[in-house]
Design an enzyme around this catalytic site. Sequence first.
Site, PDB file in Angstrom:
ATOM      1  N   GLY A  28      31.223  40.744  48.208  1.00  0.00           N
ATOM      2  CA  GLY A  28      31.168  39.824  49.331  1.00  0.00           C
ATOM      3  C   GLY A  28      31.951  40.190  50.438  1.00  0.00           C
ATOM      4  O   GLY A  28      31.515  39.972  51.697  1.00  0.00           O
ATOM      5  N   ASP A 140      44.017  39.275  47.759  1.00  0.00           N
ATOM      6  CA  ASP A 140      44.194  38.818  46.413  1.00  0.00           C
ATOM      7  C   ASP A 140      45.400  39.047  45.569  1.00  0.00           C
ATOM      8  O   ASP A 140      46.483  39.661  45.919  1.00  0.00           O
ATOM      9  CB  ASP A 140      42.932  39.605  45.594  1.00  0.00           C
ATOM     10  CG  ASP A 140      42.212  38.750  44.736  1.00  0.00           C
ATOM     11  OD1 ASP A 140      42.702  37.297  44.859  1.00  0.00           O
ATOM     12  OD2 ASP A 140      41.167  39.098  44.175  1.00  0.00           O
ATOM     13  N   ARG A 299      36.730  46.156  32.892  1.00  0.00           N
ATOM     14  CA  ARG A 299      38.049  46.201  32.136  1.00  0.00           C
ATOM     15  C   ARG A 299      37.914  46.747  30.543  1.00  0.00           C
ATOM     16  O   ARG A 299      38.462  45.839  29.852  1.00  0.00           O
ATOM     17  CB  ARG A 299      38.587  44.808  32.186  1.00  0.00           C
ATOM     18  CG  ARG A 299      39.068  44.508  33.672  1.00  0.00           C
ATOM     19  CD  ARG A 299      39.628  43.237  34.122  1.00  0.00           C
ATOM     20  NE  ARG A 299      39.516  42.790  35.419  1.00  0.00           N
ATOM     21  CZ  ARG A 299      39.569  41.445  35.623  1.00  0.00           C
ATOM     22  NH1 ARG A 299      40.099  40.695  34.976  1.00  0.00           N
ATOM     23  NH2 ARG A 299      39.522  41.215  37.088  1.00  0.00           N
ATOM     24  N   LEU A 364      30.295  33.763  43.669  1.00  0.00           N
ATOM     25  CA  LEU A 364      29.118  34.105  44.835  1.00  0.00           C
ATOM     26  C   LEU A 364      27.802  34.175  44.181  1.00  0.00           C
ATOM     27  O   LEU A 364      26.823  33.946  44.978  1.00  0.00           O
ATOM     28  CB  LEU A 364      29.726  35.348  45.448  1.00  0.00           C
ATOM     29  CG  LEU A 364      31.043  35.327  46.182  1.00  0.00           C
ATOM     30  CD1 LEU A 364      31.484  36.742  46.781  1.00  0.00           C
ATOM     31  CD2 LEU A 364      31.110  34.191  47.121  1.00  0.00           C
ATOM     32  N   ASP A 484      80.113  21.049  58.593  1.00  0.00           N
ATOM     33  CA  ASP A 484      79.695  20.239  57.380  1.00  0.00           C
ATOM     34  C   ASP A 484      79.850  20.820  56.017  1.00  0.00           C
ATOM     35  O   ASP A 484      80.156  22.005  56.016  1.00  0.00           O
ATOM     36  CB  ASP A 484      77.976  20.058  57.611  1.00  0.00           C
ATOM     37  CG  ASP A 484      77.306  19.434  56.590  1.00  0.00           C
ATOM     38  OD1 ASP A 484      77.712  18.346  56.117  1.00  0.00           O
ATOM     39  OD2 ASP A 484      76.448  20.058  56.014  1.00  0.00           O
TER      40      ASP A 484
HETATM   41  C1  GDG Z   1      36.513  37.348  42.558  1.00  0.00           C
HETATM   42  C2  GDG Z   1      36.675  35.903  41.995  1.00  0.00           C
HETATM   43  C3  GDG Z   1      35.339  34.806  43.714  1.00  0.00           C
HETATM   44  C4  GDG Z   1      26.493  43.440  42.111  1.00  0.00           C
HETATM   45  N1  GDG Z   1      26.137  43.949  41.078  1.00  0.00           N
HETATM   46  C5  GDG Z   1      26.554  43.048  40.106  1.00  0.00           C
HETATM   47  C6  GDG Z   1      27.371  41.867  40.574  1.00  0.00           C
HETATM   48  N2  GDG Z   1      27.297  42.319  42.110  1.00  0.00           N
HETATM   49  C7  GDG Z   1      27.799  41.528  42.943  1.00  0.00           C
HETATM   50  C8  GDG Z   1      27.502  40.046  43.228  1.00  0.00           C
HETATM   51  C9  GDG Z   1      28.160  39.390  43.787  1.00  0.00           C
HETATM   52  C10 GDG Z   1      29.781  39.869  43.348  1.00  0.00           C
HETATM   53  O1  GDG Z   1      29.333  41.015  42.510  1.00  0.00           O
HETATM   54  C11 GDG Z   1      30.388  39.091  42.176  1.00  0.00           C
HETATM   55  O2  GDG Z   1      30.671  37.923  42.667  1.00  0.00           O
HETATM   56  P1  GDG Z   1      31.996  37.043  42.140  1.00  0.00           P
HETATM   57  O3  GDG Z   1      31.850  35.611  42.763  1.00  0.00           O
HETATM   58  O4  GDG Z   1      31.939  36.763  40.562  1.00  0.00           O
HETATM   59  O5  GDG Z   1      33.092  37.839  42.664  1.00  0.00           O
HETATM   60  P2  GDG Z   1      34.446  38.843  42.023  1.00  0.00           P
HETATM   61  O6  GDG Z   1      34.499  39.795  43.191  1.00  0.00           O
HETATM   62  O7  GDG Z   1      33.936  39.518  40.805  1.00  0.00           O
HETATM   63  O8  GDG Z   1      35.437  37.880  41.844  1.00  0.00           O
HETATM   64  C12 GDG Z   1      35.393  35.066  42.194  1.00  0.00           C
HETATM   65  C13 GDG Z   1      35.304  36.326  44.415  1.00  0.00           C
HETATM   66  O9  GDG Z   1      36.267  37.012  44.116  1.00  0.00           O
HETATM   67  C14 GDG Z   1      35.111  36.110  45.909  1.00  0.00           C
HETATM   68  O10 GDG Z   1      36.214  35.560  46.375  1.00  0.00           O
HETATM   69  O11 GDG Z   1      33.946  34.444  44.006  1.00  0.00           O
HETATM   70  O12 GDG Z   1      35.894  33.721  41.655  1.00  0.00           O
HETATM   71  O13 GDG Z   1      36.908  36.110  40.764  1.00  0.00           O
HETATM   72  O14 GDG Z   1      28.498  39.443  45.129  1.00  0.00           O
HETATM   73  O15 GDG Z   1      26.146  40.080  43.920  1.00  0.00           O
HETATM   74  N3  GDG Z   1      27.756  40.979  39.947  1.00  0.00           N
HETATM   75  C15 GDG Z   1      27.650  41.062  38.608  1.00  0.00           C
HETATM   76  N4  GDG Z   1      26.900  42.024  38.009  1.00  0.00           N
HETATM   77  C16 GDG Z   1      26.531  43.119  38.568  1.00  0.00           C
HETATM   78  O16 GDG Z   1      25.490  44.021  38.134  1.00  0.00           O
HETATM   79  N5  GDG Z   1      27.977  40.159  37.588  1.00  0.00           N
END
Ligand code: GDG
Length: 710
Positions: A28, A140, A299, A364, A484
Amino acid sequence: MLWIISNRLPFSVQLQEDNIVLKPSVGGLATGLHAVHDSQPFQWVGWPGIARDKIKDSDWDSLHDVLAKKAAIPVALTSQDIERYYHGYANSTLWPLSHYFLEKTKQYEDTWQAYVDVNKKFFDVLCRHIQPNDTVWVHDYQLMLLPALLRQTFPQLKIGYFHHIPFPSFELFRTLTHKKELLEGLLGADLIGFHTYDYVRHFMSSVMRILQLDRHLFTLPYQQRTVTVDAFPMGIDVQHFSSTKITPKKSIYKMILSIDRLDYSKGIPERLLGYEHFLQHHPEFHGNVNLKLMIAPSREVMDSYDQLKSLIEQKVAEINGKYGSQSWMPIWYLYQSFPQEDLIPLYQSADVMLVTPLRDGMNLVAKEYLASRHDGKGVLVLSETAGASHELSEALRINPFDVEAIGNAIAEALTMTESEKKRRHHAMMQRIQRTNVHYWVVNFLERLSHQRIDDSSIATLTFRPLKEIIPAWKKARKPLFIFDYDGTLLPIQSRPDDAQPTQKVYELLKRLSGTPSSSVAIVSGRDGKQLKQWFGHRPLFLAGNHGRTIRDPQGHEEKFGSPLPWKKDVLRILQRYMDEMPGSLIEEKTGGIAFHYRLCEPDMVAIRKGDILHTLETLKSRTTMQIMLGHKVIEIKDPSVDKGLAVRRIVEKVQPDFVLIAGDDETDELMFSALPNAHTIHVGQGKSHATYHVDSVEDLSTFLSSLFLK
Ligand code: GDG
């Protein structure tokens, strides 16, 4: 220039034979920032995803060049850094704690030290490139110390920080041994952003309790700056996801989709139990529904992740074994990650999207599903503990620990009418379209750019440099120093009785009053008796109770002021509040009363303080008393004496040719304004009418001692 700093660069770097291959990662953040690149060019600084010791010097140099073409600068981290800082402090301490897994939170000194060292490595790289007036946006939890490191060296830098994961409640955050350093690290920023107001509240609560700062709505006065803390819910590139045409699906199954990174915070075992509950109670769906469980590896070197993987695989096998048949598999399980492009058709074919993390900063995927399923025919089942649930209230929101609720929500989603699905989808789409990722980036950066202009309390702009006192001091023949006591000569203590003068304070006062022509006065809200007990044997002016008594260096004491007919009533009122406010205490003095609340719970103070002041104001209208606010104390005193009058009386006696006054709180402002020609020094945080400023009691002491250096 704008600088974006994150643990990882938005590319994963791979060495294929002798070639460096960059694969853009489509998170994102990367896509969101891509959108602002045209209007505001920026440089990205981060780890390129390959350990420095795993790459030859010549390859590292070429990597530098390749990345430079992409406006990115690599930070060199060794395998040991990655082990201790990334897998260690970031992901074995901060990550589990922030997601409320206290039992998984490890605290080791060597991983903390690695975290400190890696934050410094990022700082060192930045130092080589940034200009003092640039804007830096740090991202972050891996880099929480970086804002303060930058602030120390670049006071004029605009620094923003965004926290992508939840900020835990104070009760959890307090268990970190290095909590103070982490908060102070973040407060180097001008603007601190979180996904939700709950995280803002938790952060503010930790700052107030751990650093004893006061908040004013969304701001914190800190080291002569104002730090703003606010919620900036991150959005997605809606256009990107919703522009792909939906192809009619051929499958006969109703498809339930689940997509996560492998992580214990995602609630995957609970989700499987919820699905099992659904299968158990809805046999009518057997044979025509399918859960597509997609887990992206993550991880893997960490033991707890490996154990989680086994647990999930065991449960999948169990459900398939129990409910499946020769022609039907209830769960299709894939342990792979996919490029984001491949997720879109999956989102589009899902009738139900299960997003049930136990905790998630935002999530997201939930928003991406809604945008991709733009025909409105899908249903989102969403955990109420994901940040996204604040904006997506039309989803079927569930408690992710409640297996039965998950099962029931799946059934409800599968039987929901099309018009109801569309109604809910439309409402959520309207919101995510407006607050998309471009809005998120632009809004944050705009707030950051206005922040320092609005902030009229920047020390460097309003206070004069201390060295300007020196010429007048050098000419002085008859100097007078006025101080003071609490918060000026000695740091504020939790209990007033703990503030005994130290040997260092005695030595400083001796030095200042050492020549026959120089005078020193202590002007305090403390009782005159207390001051005499501590300093009676020294040749000092001692003004107690805001100047109700003034004792001269020869020991003669004069009394001022009027009787205090209100004292009994005020005591009675305050005693009632003291019973209701654990931690508060009443200091009864001959010249008034002080109600201390430093040890009270800040939220309780926020509610009760207004009530106390209102009650005292009501009493004030019937009698003559003055109510003043000090540092975590309400003072009720005789209005016919104050510190301003006291210093005028002392000056009249001494007839000095040089006056230096130092004080830290609101009551000391009266001294500053009473003597406009004096050299006035404000100690600590907040605004002041003083001409000069020092950060701490220690800094004041150092400055005063320096006056005597040859
Ligand atoms: C942190 C916070 C917060 C692409 N391939 C896969 C996959 N993607 C993309 C998705 C989405 C992103 O990865 C995952 O979204 P998250 O919201 O879980 O983001 P993270 O970067 O992991 O986590 C979270 C975010 O930052 C933004 O501030 O929302 O709470 O932990 O864009 O399209 N995702 C998955 N498998 C794939 O193969 N799960």
